[in-house]
Write a protein that holds these residues in place. Structure first.
Motif, PDB file in Angstrom:
ATOM      1  N   ALA A 150       0.858  -1.327   0.123  1.00  0.00           N
ATOM      2  CA  ALA A 150      -0.112   0.011   0.058  1.00  0.00           C
ATOM      3  C   ALA A 150       0.836   1.170   0.036  1.00  0.00           C
ATOM      4  O   ALA A 150       1.701   1.223   0.610  1.00  0.00           O
ATOM      5  N   MET A 151       0.498   2.291  -0.987  1.00  0.00           N
ATOM      6  CA  MET A 151       1.131   3.411  -1.041  1.00  0.00           C
ATOM      7  C   MET A 151       0.254   4.533  -0.524  1.00  0.00           C
ATOM      8  O   MET A 151      -0.936   4.505  -1.047  1.00  0.00           O
ATOM      9  N   LEU A 152       0.479   5.194   0.630  1.00  0.00           N
ATOM     10  CA  LEU A 152      -0.479   6.095   1.237  1.00  0.00           C
ATOM     11  C   LEU A 152       0.159   7.511   0.965  1.00  0.00           C
ATOM     12  O   LEU A 152       1.216   7.815   1.431  1.00  0.00           O
ATOM     13  N   ARG A 153      -0.590   8.635   0.449  1.00  0.00           N
ATOM     14  CA  ARG A 153      -0.208   9.963   0.121  1.00  0.00           C
ATOM     15  C   ARG A 153      -0.860  10.600   1.147  1.00  0.00           C
ATOM     16  O   ARG A 153      -1.877  10.935   1.263  1.00  0.00           O
ATOM     17  N   ILE A 154      -0.164  11.220   2.163  1.00  0.00           N
ATOM     18  CA  ILE A 154      -0.574  11.580   3.627  1.00  0.00           C
ATOM     19  C   ILE A 154      -0.404  13.142   3.551  1.00  0.00           C
ATOM     20  O   ILE A 154       0.757  13.848   3.009  1.00  0.00           O
ATOM     21  N   ARG A 155      -1.240  13.809   3.873  1.00  0.00           N
ATOM     22  CA  ARG A 155      -1.047  15.325   4.395  1.00  0.00           C
ATOM     23  C   ARG A 155      -1.296  15.395   5.951  1.00  0.00           C
ATOM     24  O   ARG A 155      -2.340  15.001   6.319  1.00  0.00           O
ATOM     25  N   ALA A 156      -0.256  15.910   6.762  1.00  0.00           N
ATOM     26  CA  ALA A 156      -0.390  15.936   7.915  1.00  0.00           C
ATOM     27  C   ALA A 156      -1.047  17.414   8.169  1.00  0.00           C
ATOM     28  O   ALA A 156      -1.202  18.403   7.483  1.00  0.00           O
ATOM     29  N   LEU A 157      -2.333  17.235   9.174  1.00  0.00           N
ATOM     30  CA  LEU A 157      -3.092  18.051   9.636  1.00  0.00           C
ATOM     31  C   LEU A 157      -2.626  18.745  10.992  1.00  0.00           C
ATOM     32  O   LEU A 157      -3.110  19.921  11.521  1.00  0.00           O
ATOM     33  N   GLU A 158      -1.602  18.105  11.398  1.00  0.00           N
ATOM     34  CA  GLU A 158      -0.778  18.914  12.645  1.00  0.00           C
ATOM     35  C   GLU A 158       0.665  18.460  12.591  1.00  0.00           C
ATOM     36  O   GLU A 158       0.892  17.443  11.954  1.00  0.00           O
ATOM     37  N   ASP A 159       1.520  19.146  13.575  1.00  0.00           N
ATOM     38  CA  ASP A 159       2.777  18.566  13.423  1.00  0.00           C
ATOM     39  C   ASP A 159       3.084  17.128  13.915  1.00  0.00           C
ATOM     40  O   ASP A 159       2.141  16.992  15.018  1.00  0.00           O
ATOM     41  N   LEU A 160       3.701  16.359  13.305  1.00  0.00           N
ATOM     42  CA  LEU A 160       3.657  14.810  13.842  1.00  0.00           C
ATOM     43  C   LEU A 160       5.017  14.189  13.588  1.00  0.00           C
ATOM     44  O   LEU A 160       5.726  14.507  12.728  1.00  0.00           O
ATOM     45  N   ASN A 161       5.320  13.071  14.478  1.00  0.00           N
ATOM     46  CA  ASN A 161       6.592  12.525  14.306  1.00  0.00           C
ATOM     47  C   ASN A 161       6.176  11.110  14.228  1.00  0.00           C
ATOM     48  O   ASN A 161       6.957  10.182  14.335  1.00  0.00           O
TER      49      ASN A 161
END
Length: 433
Positions: free
Chosen positions: A40-51
């Motif tokens: 699975a390839m997930l194109r992700i957009r962060a909604l807040e700062d994350l690690n």
């Protein structure tokens, strides 16, 4: 980091910290051993700062994970799979996550019964609602997140794969078949599905906009049971606005199903639903109506499930009246009489996770719309509905948005009072006159 709960109804599912803009899911399914080999390839957009990225994946194991091309670690926390990121991700940033995973998928048996990946007598069925998606691909499993998808599924020769969206390609090798589907309109994870069986395609129209999939020899019963589908489409388009997707697929599995299942752009029925009796036709109308209410307009939280089920149940009555089966008023009265005899201890606008699929949510949700129909009058009511589906096409809705929308269309009507008495108060209001 403790994972914030996105939804009280499905506590361990979904995360508010990021959204997946696109899923590319590549599966090799071996039917005899019920084994799934996935990428699975997930194109992700962060909604807040994350690690870290918390994902839902049940019963399958992540074998390898890379983020932005770098190998990253995977851990289990609070029923979730957590992927650490190579560096801190800023809110608004885009990242790509690649996951290799696999195992023997199975249903998730929780408080909503068995959901997810299910073995049929001969093939596979996926029922996603509400938390079945995580049984076959890693995801941010909550309806408030809508994404585009590509599914590439390769399975045993002699079987057909049916998934959401448009069939882009189909290729054969000696022992396997590969099917590629693209779902471009935004879709919630619970509406993603995969159906595998010895299916043949039955086209109902020349443009291939209405298709059915069924086992050989079932052609006549399928054509018979769905003979009214195009009439249904005409009625619903007139009342609710244009059908929101490219095509509509009907899958009839060669097993009996307790209830039909909805998915985006398609519905799944058991062979026990192939009938012209009202009970079967009602279900056919109900699942079809979900394409507008649930699939195009998706609730942003599960407590507003009446926006799916109340509307789909009301749609059965709309079809009943306009197809000349029985007037709406009679259907509504029968539902009201039934509710009158049942316990009145359920808040329809917030039924709680245990009762969110209770029949009272469906029937009283539908009566809420019937009450609005009687208060607004037919012309204004259907204008309001068509504007509702147009304004929020392919997006997320909740009761607050619906209330606000209603007020634009219902001058002189005490909308708050109607909604309060049907959705919030426990006691059943009198029959709307």
């Amino acid at each position: 980091m403790h994972h914030r709960i996105l939804d009280e109804y499905t506590k361990h599912y979904g995360s508010p910290t990021y959204t997946v803009e696109h899923y590319d899911v590549n599966l090799v399914v071996k039917l005899a051993s019920n084994h799934l080999d996935g990428r699975a390839m997930l194109r992700i957009r962060a909604l807040e700062d994350l690690n870290e990225i918390p994902l839902n994946l049940n019963g399958l194991k992540i074998i390898k994970a890379t983020c932005q091309g770098r190998k990253v670690s995977v851990s289990k926390k609070h029923h979730r799979v957590v992927i650490s990121t190579p560096s801190r991700i800023k809110a608004g940033d885009h990242i790509e996550l690649n996951l290799r995973y696999g195992g023997n998928p199975s249903v998730d048996n929780g408080q909503w019964g068995e959901v997810g990946w299910e073995e049929l007598t001969d093939g596979i069925l996926v029922s996603g609602q509400p938390v079945g998606a995580s049984t076959w691909f890693p995801c941010n499993d909550h309806p408030s997140h809508k994404s585009s998808y590509r599914f590439e599924v390769s399975t045993d020769a002699g079987y057909r794969v049916v998934a959401n969206g448009d069939l882009i390609s189909h290729s054969r090798s000696a022992s396997r078949n590969t099917w590629v589907y693209e779902q471009r309109e935004p879709m919630a994870t619970y509406l993603a599905t995969l159906q595998i069986g010895r299916y043949i395609e039955i086209a109902f129209d020349r443009g291939h906009h209405l298709l059915a999939y069924s086992v050989p020899g079932n052609d006549l019963p399928v054509r018979g049971a769905f003979a009214k589908q195009s009439q249904m489409a005409e009625i619903f388009e007139r009342k609710f606005g244009p059908y929101p997707f490219e095509n509509y697929k009907i899958v009839v599995v060669d097993d009996e199903l307790e209830i039909p299942l909805e998915a985006q752009g398609m519905s799944i029925f058991g062979r026990n639903h192939l009938s012209l009796e009202w009970e079967a036709q009602r279900l056919i109308a109900h699942e079809f109506a979900h394409q507008w209410f649930g699939n195009s307009l998706t609730p942003s939280r599960w407590k507003d499930i009446w926006l799916n089920e109340g509307f789909a149940c009301f749609s059965e009555w709309v079809y009943s009246e306009h197809a000349g089966v029985m007037p709406i008023e009679q259907r509504a009265r029968a539902a009201w009489e039934k509710l009158k005899s049942l316990p009145q201890d359920l808040q329809i606008g917030d039924p709680g996770p245990k009762d969110m699929f209770d029949d009272r949510v469906y029937k009283r949700g539908a009566l809420t719309l019937y009450a609005l129909l009687t208060a607004l009058g037919e012309k204004a009511f259907y204008e309001m509905l068509r504007d509702w589906t147009a304004s929020y096409q392919h997006s997320s809705v909740d009761t607050k948005k619906f209330t606000k929308h209603l007020k634009k269309h219902a001058s002189g009507v005490d909308v708050d009072q109607i909604l309060q008495s049907w959705l919030t108060d426990l006691e059943l209001p009198g029959f709307p006159a």
